[in-house]
Design an enzyme around this catalytic site. Structure first.
Site, PDB file in Angstrom:
ATOM      1  N   ARG A   1       0.869  -1.183   0.000  1.00 42.98           N
ATOM      2  CA  ARG A   1       0.000   0.000   0.000  1.00 42.98           C
ATOM      3  C   ARG A   1       0.905   1.232   0.000  1.00 42.98           C
ATOM      4  O   ARG A   1       2.116   1.142   0.177  1.00 42.98           O
ATOM      5  CB  ARG A   1      -1.020  -0.002   1.139  1.00 42.98           C
ATOM      6  CG  ARG A   1      -0.632  -0.609   2.434  1.00 42.98           C
ATOM      7  CD  ARG A   1       0.467   0.118   3.158  1.00 42.98           C
ATOM      8  NE  ARG A   1       0.168   1.546   3.280  1.00 42.98           N
ATOM      9  CZ  ARG A   1       1.076   2.463   3.527  1.00 42.98           C
ATOM     10  NH1 ARG A   1       2.366   2.144   3.651  1.00 42.98           N
ATOM     11  NH2 ARG A   1       0.763   3.740   3.646  1.00 42.98           N
ATOM     12  N   GLY A   2       0.278   2.415  -0.150  1.00 41.41           N
ATOM     13  CA  GLY A   2       1.059   3.641  -0.333  1.00 41.41           C
ATOM     14  C   GLY A   2       1.202   3.872  -1.837  1.00 41.41           C
ATOM     15  O   GLY A   2       1.612   2.962  -2.574  1.00 41.41           O
TER      16      GLY A   2
ATOM     17  N   ASP B   1      -2.159  10.746  -2.562  1.00 41.88           N
ATOM     18  CA  ASP B   1      -2.497   9.632  -3.460  1.00 41.88           C
ATOM     19  C   ASP B   1      -2.823  10.110  -4.870  1.00 41.88           C
ATOM     20  O   ASP B   1      -2.625   9.376  -5.839  1.00 41.88           O
ATOM     21  CB  ASP B   1      -3.664   8.826  -2.893  1.00 41.88           C
ATOM     22  CG  ASP B   1      -3.162   7.971  -1.748  1.00 41.88           C
ATOM     23  OD1 ASP B   1      -3.046   8.500  -0.622  1.00 41.88           O
ATOM     24  OD2 ASP B   1      -2.813   6.802  -1.976  1.00 41.88           O
TER      25      ASP B   1
HETATM   26  O1  MRU Z   1      -4.553   3.232   2.034  1.00 40.31           O
HETATM   27  P1  MRU Z   1      -3.075   3.439   1.930  1.00 40.31           P
HETATM   28  O2  MRU Z   1      -2.312   2.913   3.097  1.00 40.31           O
HETATM   29  O3  MRU Z   1      -2.523   2.948   0.608  1.00 40.31           O
HETATM   30  O4  MRU Z   1      -2.929   5.025   1.941  1.00 40.31           O
HETATM   31  C1  MRU Z   1      -1.647   5.587   1.872  1.00 40.31           C
HETATM   32  C2  MRU Z   1      -1.644   7.053   1.959  1.00 40.31           C
HETATM   33  O5  MRU Z   1      -2.664   7.698   2.065  1.00 40.31           O
HETATM   34  C3  MRU Z   1      -0.317   7.729   1.819  1.00 40.31           C
HETATM   35  O6  MRU Z   1      -0.270   8.915   2.573  1.00 40.31           O
HETATM   36  C4  MRU Z   1      -0.091   8.074   0.341  1.00 40.31           C
HETATM   37  O7  MRU Z   1      -0.275   6.936  -0.461  1.00 40.31           O
HETATM   38  C5  MRU Z   1       1.245   8.629   0.096  1.00 40.31           C
HETATM   39  S1  MRU Z   1       2.450   7.350   0.203  1.00 40.31           S
HETATM   40  C6  MRU Z   1       3.970   7.945  -0.099  1.00 40.31           C
END
Ligand code: MRU
Length: 333
Positions: A49-50, A222
C-alpha cells in the site's frame, strides 16, 4: 545511505516479492507474486500500500503479465481495478504499456519506474529537509515512508534527511484509523531509523497545534489535481484545516507520478470506499454493537488553499504552479 527499513516491493527470479504490510510491526513476512490476479488481489487487500509502492507493484504486475504471455491491456485493466485512488498505479501501468506498444522491454521499463520512484523520493527528501528547522516538531498522517515507496518515502523523506543532517526533528505520528498505518508502519520505520517520535490519537492533533507543540505538517498524497487539490488518507483534510487555523504550514510531498493531468480539481478524484469491517473492528476485536453499520472512505481531498507548498522531485512548488509543471497527459490506449 544504508536504509534499515526493508524494501516493500522488489523483483527476484521472475517474481515480485512484497513485504506483507498487514502483518507489521509484529511479523516480517514476504509474499511471492507470480500472476496478475495475485498482484491485483495483493494491492486490493493492502499487502502492498502507499501510492508510489502500489505504482511499482503494478509496473511489476505488467512485467509478470508479459512473461506469462497474458494480454497486456487486459492485465492493465485488472490492475487498474484493484484500487482507484492512487494515481501512481495508473501512471505506472500506462508507462509500461507505452513501452510495450513500441516493442520495448517490459521488465526493463518496470525496473526503470522503480528506479525513478526511488530517485524522486530522494530528491523530495533533499528539497524538503530545507523546510524543516533545527529541532522542529513535525506532524504526519498515515504512512508515507519507505514502506509506501521504494526507500526514502515522500513525507518521511525530508524528515529522514533532516535527521541525517543532525537537525533532530521530532515527529508526531497520527495513529490513522481505521488501518493504523501511523502507529503500525510509520512508528516502526522511525524506530528502525532512530528518529524520535510519539504516536497520537487521530483526534489529538488540534490539541497539540493549539498549544504551540507542532511547527509544521507534512503528508503524502495519493492523487493531486491540477488546481492543487490533493487526495490523501482519510483525516488529512481536517489536519490541514487545523493547521491553517493555528498558523502552521502544511506541506504535501509527492513524486510527479502522483499528479493527475486529467483531473482539473479534487472533485475529479475517485475516492475509494472500503469495507465497513475496517471501522467496526480493530486489532481483531469488534468495537461496535452487533448490527451497527459503518462508512469507510479511505481518502479525503484537501483543497489547495490549505496547502503551503508541494515538495516534489522538481522542487518546492506553490499550488498555482502545479498545472504548468505537471499538466501533461501521457495515457496510452
Ligand atoms: O490506504 P493506503 O495505506 O494505501 O494510503 C496511503 C496514503 O494515504 C499515503 O499517505 C499516500 O499513499 C502517500 S504514500 C507515499
Amino acid at each position: 545511505m544504508e536504509q534499515r527499513v526493508p524494501l516493500a516491493v522488489s523483483w527476484h527470479d521472475g517474481a515480485t516479492i512484497l513485504l506483507d504490510q498487514r502483518l507489521l510491526p509484529h511479523e516480517t513476512r514476504y509474499v511471492t507474486i507470480t500472476t496478475v490476479a495475485g498482484m491485483a488481489t495483493a494491492i486490493r487487500d493492502m499487502v502492498v500500500r502507499g501510492a508510489p509502492a502500489i505504482g511499482v507493484a503494478a509496473a511489476y504486475g505488467m512485467a509478470i503479465a508479459h512473461s506469462n504471455g497474458d494480454d497486456i491491456l487486459a492485465a492493465r485493466s485488472a490492475l487498474e481495478a484493484s484500487r482507484p485512488t492512487a494515481k501512481d498505479l495508473f501512471t505506472a501501468v500506462d508507462r509500461v504499456a507505452a513501452a510495450w506498444k513500441v516493442g520495448g522491454n517490459v521488465l526493463d521499463e518496470a525496473h526503470a519506474f522503480a528506479a525513478d520512484t526511488e530517485a524522486a523520493c530522494r530528491r523530495i527528501g533533499e528539497f524538503g529537509a530545507e523546510l524543516i528547522p533545527e529541532g522542529a516538531r513535525v506532524l504526519t498522517h498515515c504512512n508515507a515512508g519507505a514502506l509506501a515507496t521504494v526507500y526514502w518515502g515522500t513525507a518521511l523523506s525530508p524528515i529522514r534527511v533532516a535527521h541525517l543532517m543532525g537537525k533532530m526533528p521530532f515527529v508526531f505520528v497520527d495513529e490513522t484509523r481505521p488501518r493504523n498505518q501511523g502507529s503500525r508502519l510509520t512508528s516502526w520505520e522511525l524506530m528502525e531509523e532512530g528518529i524520535d517520535h510519539a504516536i497520537i490519537a487521530d483526534n489529538a492533533a488540534g490539541h497539540f497545534m493549539a498549544r504551540g507543540g507542532i511547527d509544521l505538517v507534512i503528508t503524502g498524497a495519493d492523487r493531486i489535481a491540477m488546481n492543487g487539490d490533493s487526495a490523501n488518507k482519510i483525516g488529512t483534510y481536517e489536519k490541514a484545516v487545523l493547521a491553517r487555523e493555528n498558523g502552521i504550514p502544511f506541506y504535501v510531498a509527492a513524486p510527479s507520478s502522483t499528479f493527475d493531468p486529467s483531473a482539473p480539481t479534487g472533485g475529479d478524484i475517485p475516492i475509494e470506499e472500503r469495507g465497513e469491517e475496517e471501522v467496526l473492528w480493530c486489532g481483531g476485536s469488534r468495537m461496535a454493537p452487533e448490527g451497527a453499520r459503518a462508512r469507510n472512505p479511505a481518502f479525503d481531498v484537501t483543497p489547495a488553499r490549505y496547502i503551503r507548498a508541494f515538495i516534489t522531485e522538481r522542487g518546492v512548488l506553490k499550488p498555482s504552479e502545479v498545472r504548468r509543471t505537471f499538466g501533461r497527459d501521457i495515457r496510452v490506449t
